[in-house]
Each structure stands twice: as structure tokens, then as C-alpha cells.
Design a protein around this motif. Structure first.
Motif, PDB file in Angstrom:
ATOM      1  N   LEU A  14       0.775  -1.142   0.223  1.00  0.00           N
ATOM      2  CA  LEU A  14      -0.167   0.028  -0.037  1.00  0.00           C
ATOM      3  C   LEU A  14       0.877   1.279  -0.171  1.00  0.00           C
ATOM      4  N   PHE A  15       1.696   1.270   0.695  1.00  0.00           N
ATOM      5  CA  PHE A  15       2.721   2.603   1.117  1.00  0.00           C
ATOM      6  C   PHE A  15       4.006   2.480   0.518  1.00  0.00           C
ATOM      7  N   GLY A  16       4.212   1.558  -0.295  1.00  0.00           N
ATOM      8  CA  GLY A  16       5.635   1.203  -0.903  1.00  0.00           C
ATOM      9  C   GLY A  16       5.856   2.261  -2.065  1.00  0.00           C
ATOM     10  N   LEU A  17       6.662   2.836  -2.166  1.00  0.00           N
ATOM     11  CA  LEU A  17       7.456   3.663  -3.449  1.00  0.00           C
ATOM     12  C   LEU A  17       7.168   2.626  -4.583  1.00  0.00           C
ATOM     13  N   GLY A  18       6.719   3.460  -5.562  1.00  0.00           N
ATOM     14  CA  GLY A  18       6.675   2.745  -7.168  1.00  0.00           C
ATOM     15  C   GLY A  18       5.641   1.682  -7.146  1.00  0.00           C
ATOM     16  N   GLN A  19       4.842   1.306  -6.319  1.00  0.00           N
ATOM     17  CA  GLN A  19       3.880   0.319  -6.297  1.00  0.00           C
ATOM     18  C   GLN A  19       2.773   0.406  -7.550  1.00  0.00           C
ATOM     19  N   PRO A  20       2.627  -0.456  -8.442  1.00  0.00           N
ATOM     20  CA  PRO A  20       1.335  -0.136  -9.201  1.00  0.00           C
ATOM     21  C   PRO A  20       0.223  -0.095  -8.759  1.00  0.00           C
ATOM     22  N   LEU A  21      -0.845   0.542  -9.230  1.00  0.00           N
ATOM     23  CA  LEU A  21      -2.097   0.411  -8.678  1.00  0.00           C
ATOM     24  C   LEU A  21      -2.887  -0.931  -8.420  1.00  0.00           C
ATOM     25  N   ARG A  22      -2.522  -1.788  -9.326  1.00  0.00           N
ATOM     26  CA  ARG A  22      -3.091  -3.324  -8.957  1.00  0.00           C
ATOM     27  C   ARG A  22      -2.605  -3.792  -7.869  1.00  0.00           C
ATOM     28  N   ASN A  23      -1.227  -3.823  -7.368  1.00  0.00           N
ATOM     29  CA  ASN A  23      -0.714  -4.140  -6.360  1.00  0.00           C
ATOM     30  C   ASN A  23      -1.423  -3.426  -5.053  1.00  0.00           C
ATOM     31  N   ARG A  24      -1.564  -2.222  -5.118  1.00  0.00           N
ATOM     32  CA  ARG A  24      -2.378  -1.519  -3.710  1.00  0.00           C
ATOM     33  C   ARG A  24      -3.613  -1.685  -3.695  1.00  0.00           C
ATOM     34  N   LEU A  25      -4.478  -1.955  -4.886  1.00  0.00           N
ATOM     35  CA  LEU A  25      -6.075  -2.714  -4.945  1.00  0.00           C
ATOM     36  C   LEU A  25      -5.832  -4.009  -4.324  1.00  0.00           C
ATOM     37  N   GLY A  26      -4.885  -4.710  -4.714  1.00  0.00           N
ATOM     38  CA  GLY A  26      -4.699  -6.110  -4.085  1.00  0.00           C
ATOM     39  C   GLY A  26      -4.564  -6.205  -2.449  1.00  0.00           C
ATOM     40  N   ALA A  27      -3.588  -5.335  -2.164  1.00  0.00           N
ATOM     41  CA  ALA A  27      -3.371  -5.218  -0.760  1.00  0.00           C
ATOM     42  C   ALA A  27      -4.541  -4.917   0.122  1.00  0.00           C
ATOM     43  N   VAL A  28      -5.352  -3.859  -0.432  1.00  0.00           N
ATOM     44  CA  VAL A  28      -6.793  -3.433   0.132  1.00  0.00           C
ATOM     45  C   VAL A  28      -7.589  -4.544   0.208  1.00  0.00           C
ATOM     46  N   ALA A  29      -7.699  -5.479  -0.883  1.00  0.00           N
ATOM     47  CA  ALA A  29      -8.975  -6.484  -0.970  1.00  0.00           C
ATOM     48  C   ALA A  29      -8.189  -7.535   0.030  1.00  0.00           C
ATOM     49  N   ALA A  30      -6.931  -7.784   0.228  1.00  0.00           N
ATOM     50  CA  ALA A  30      -6.505  -8.711   1.269  1.00  0.00           C
ATOM     51  C   ALA A  30      -6.668  -8.268   2.588  1.00  0.00           C
ATOM     52  N   LEU A  31      -6.500  -7.142   2.924  1.00  0.00           N
ATOM     53  CA  LEU A  31      -6.814  -6.543   4.465  1.00  0.00           C
ATOM     54  C   LEU A  31      -8.334  -6.704   4.629  1.00  0.00           C
ATOM     55  N   LEU A  32      -9.089  -6.274   3.770  1.00  0.00           N
ATOM     56  CA  LEU A  32     -10.729  -6.590   3.663  1.00  0.00           C
ATOM     57  C   LEU A  32     -11.074  -8.193   4.184  1.00  0.00           C
ATOM     58  N   ALA A  33     -10.431  -8.915   3.176  1.00  0.00           N
ATOM     59  CA  ALA A  33     -10.560 -10.562   3.616  1.00  0.00           C
ATOM     60  C   ALA A  33     -10.123 -10.828   4.982  1.00  0.00           C
ATOM     61  N   LEU A  34      -8.842 -10.147   5.386  1.00  0.00           N
ATOM     62  CA  LEU A  34      -8.589 -10.649   6.588  1.00  0.00           C
ATOM     63  C   LEU A  34      -9.373 -10.233   7.592  1.00  0.00           C
ATOM     64  N   GLU A  35      -9.856  -9.144   7.575  1.00  0.00           N
ATOM     65  CA  GLU A  35     -10.812  -8.553   8.582  1.00  0.00           C
ATOM     66  C   GLU A  35     -12.166  -9.331   8.695  1.00  0.00           C
ATOM     67  N   GLY A  36     -12.616  -9.627   7.626  1.00  0.00           N
ATOM     68  CA  GLY A  36     -13.808 -10.314   7.285  1.00  0.00           C
ATOM     69  C   GLY A  36     -13.778 -11.574   7.853  1.00  0.00           C
ATOM     70  N   ALA A  37     -12.659 -12.451   7.768  1.00  0.00           N
ATOM     71  CA  ALA A  37     -12.382 -13.588   8.049  1.00  0.00           C
ATOM     72  C   ALA A  37     -12.191 -13.695   9.833  1.00  0.00           C
ATOM     73  N   THR A  38     -11.547 -12.599  10.276  1.00  0.00           N
ATOM     74  CA  THR A  38     -11.669 -12.296  11.550  1.00  0.00           C
ATOM     75  C   THR A  38     -12.710 -12.075  12.262  1.00  0.00           C
ATOM     76  N   ILE A  39     -13.874 -11.380  11.750  1.00  0.00           N
ATOM     77  CA  ILE A  39     -14.799 -11.043  12.477  1.00  0.00           C
ATOM     78  C   ILE A  39     -15.875 -12.470  12.273  1.00  0.00           C
ATOM     79  N   PHE A  40     -15.634 -13.039  11.322  1.00  0.00           N
ATOM     80  CA  PHE A  40     -16.640 -14.416  10.956  1.00  0.00           C
ATOM     81  C   PHE A  40     -16.081 -15.435  12.110  1.00  0.00           C
ATOM     82  N   LEU A  41     -14.720 -15.540  12.076  1.00  0.00           N
ATOM     83  CA  LEU A  41     -14.068 -16.642  13.156  1.00  0.00           C
ATOM     84  C   LEU A  41     -14.013 -16.362  14.581  1.00  0.00           C
TER      85      LEU A  41
END
Length: 169
Positions: A14-41
């Protein structure tokens, strides 16, 4: 374990220099999935915290079951009065009220958790044993306890329900 591995990687993406947009969006999706799994479990039953192991006052021995002649009661406090040096806990008196009660006071943030137990207290507990006073239809105990100037909210240690609080000095 997933948070420990994926969390830092997602932050770097998310915050690394020179990361393309698809990497940043993938990081956001992964964090949302982690949070959802935490709430579910997460466990669904939120039980109140057990009483603290030690009270701030030096503990006095709790009477043994054979030395106590009054029945076991777990009074629910109606009111708590706070001062700089004492905590007074009040509840409706009943016929056959015990002469003493075991009291545990615990603090967590701005909450003052209160446990009151009359009668035989089985097990290894560190509680302040104080005399029970009767005034009309009200029973009360006075526990010597220094409290910091703080907007304390008294709660019943068993149920977690708020107890009306009066502050004196």
C-alpha cells in the motif's frame, strides 16, 4: 497467523514507493478479506471478565464454609458511593443478612467493577472481607480503597450492568 504474515506485506504494497495500482488494490482486498475472516471466526459469546485475582487492599482470610451460618447470596448493588479513600456499596437488605461480605473491586479503564459475595466463599479468592451494615431496608459495606480522581463508572462484575454512582469528595 495470517495477520502476522499478510499484514506487513499489505502495508508495504500500500505505502511502498513505485507500487502499481493493481498491487495497492490487491493489498486493500487482502486486508478486507483478513478483517472479514477475523469477524466471521470470532467467538460469539462475550462473557464478562472473571474477577481480578487480587484486590488492592491487603486480603483478609475468607471465612471457611463451616464457620459461616448465613446462606450464600450474591447481592446486586443498587448504588455505589465513591470518595477519595472509600467505596460504599449498597443493596436491598433481606432477613438473615450475613454479618460480613467478601468484596472484590477491579478497575479496567474508567470502569470500577464490583463483586459482592455473602456467605461461604469456596475456593482460593483474594477478597476484602468487610462487615455488612444495615440501615432500614438497605444493606451496605464500606471498603477502604484509594481511587484516583477519575470519572469512574461503577459496573456489576457479574452482569456488566452499570450501577448508579454518587461521588463524595
Amino acid at each position: 497467523m495470517s495477520w502476522l504474515v499478510l499484514g506487513p506485506v499489505c502495508v508495504w504494497l500500500l505505502f511502498g514507493l513505485g507500487q502499481p495500482l493493481r498491487n495497492r488494490l490487491g493489498a486493500v482486498a487482502a486486508l478486507l478479506a483478513l478483517e472479514g475472516a477475523t469477524i466471521f471466526l470470532a467467538p460469539g459469546d462475550h462473557r464478562p471478565e472473571p474477577p481480578p485475582v487480587a484486590a488492592m487492599m491487603p486480603p483478609r482470610p475468607v471465612p471457611s464454609p463451616t464457620a459461616v451460618s448465613c446462606p450464600v447470596r450474591l447481592p446486586h448493588p443498587d448504588e455505589v458511593r465513591l470518595s477519595r479513600t472509600h467505596v460504599t456499596i449498597l443493596w436491598p437488605a433481606v432477613i438473615g443478612e450475613c454479618d460480613t461480605a467478601a468484596v472484590v473491586l477491579g478497575t479496567h479503564g474508567n470502569r470500577l467493577r464490583v463483586w459482592v459475595h455473602e456467605g461461604a466463599l469456596v475456593g482460593n479468592h483474594r477478597a476484602s472481607v468487610v462487615p455488612v451494615n444495615i440501615d432500614g431496608h438497605t444493606a451496605f459495606v464500606d471498603v477502604a480503597r484509594k481511587l484516583a480522581r477519575h470519572p469512574w463508572v461503577a459496573v456489576d462484575g457479574r452482569s456488566g450492568k452499570r450501577i448508579p454512582t454518587i461521588k463524595h469528595g
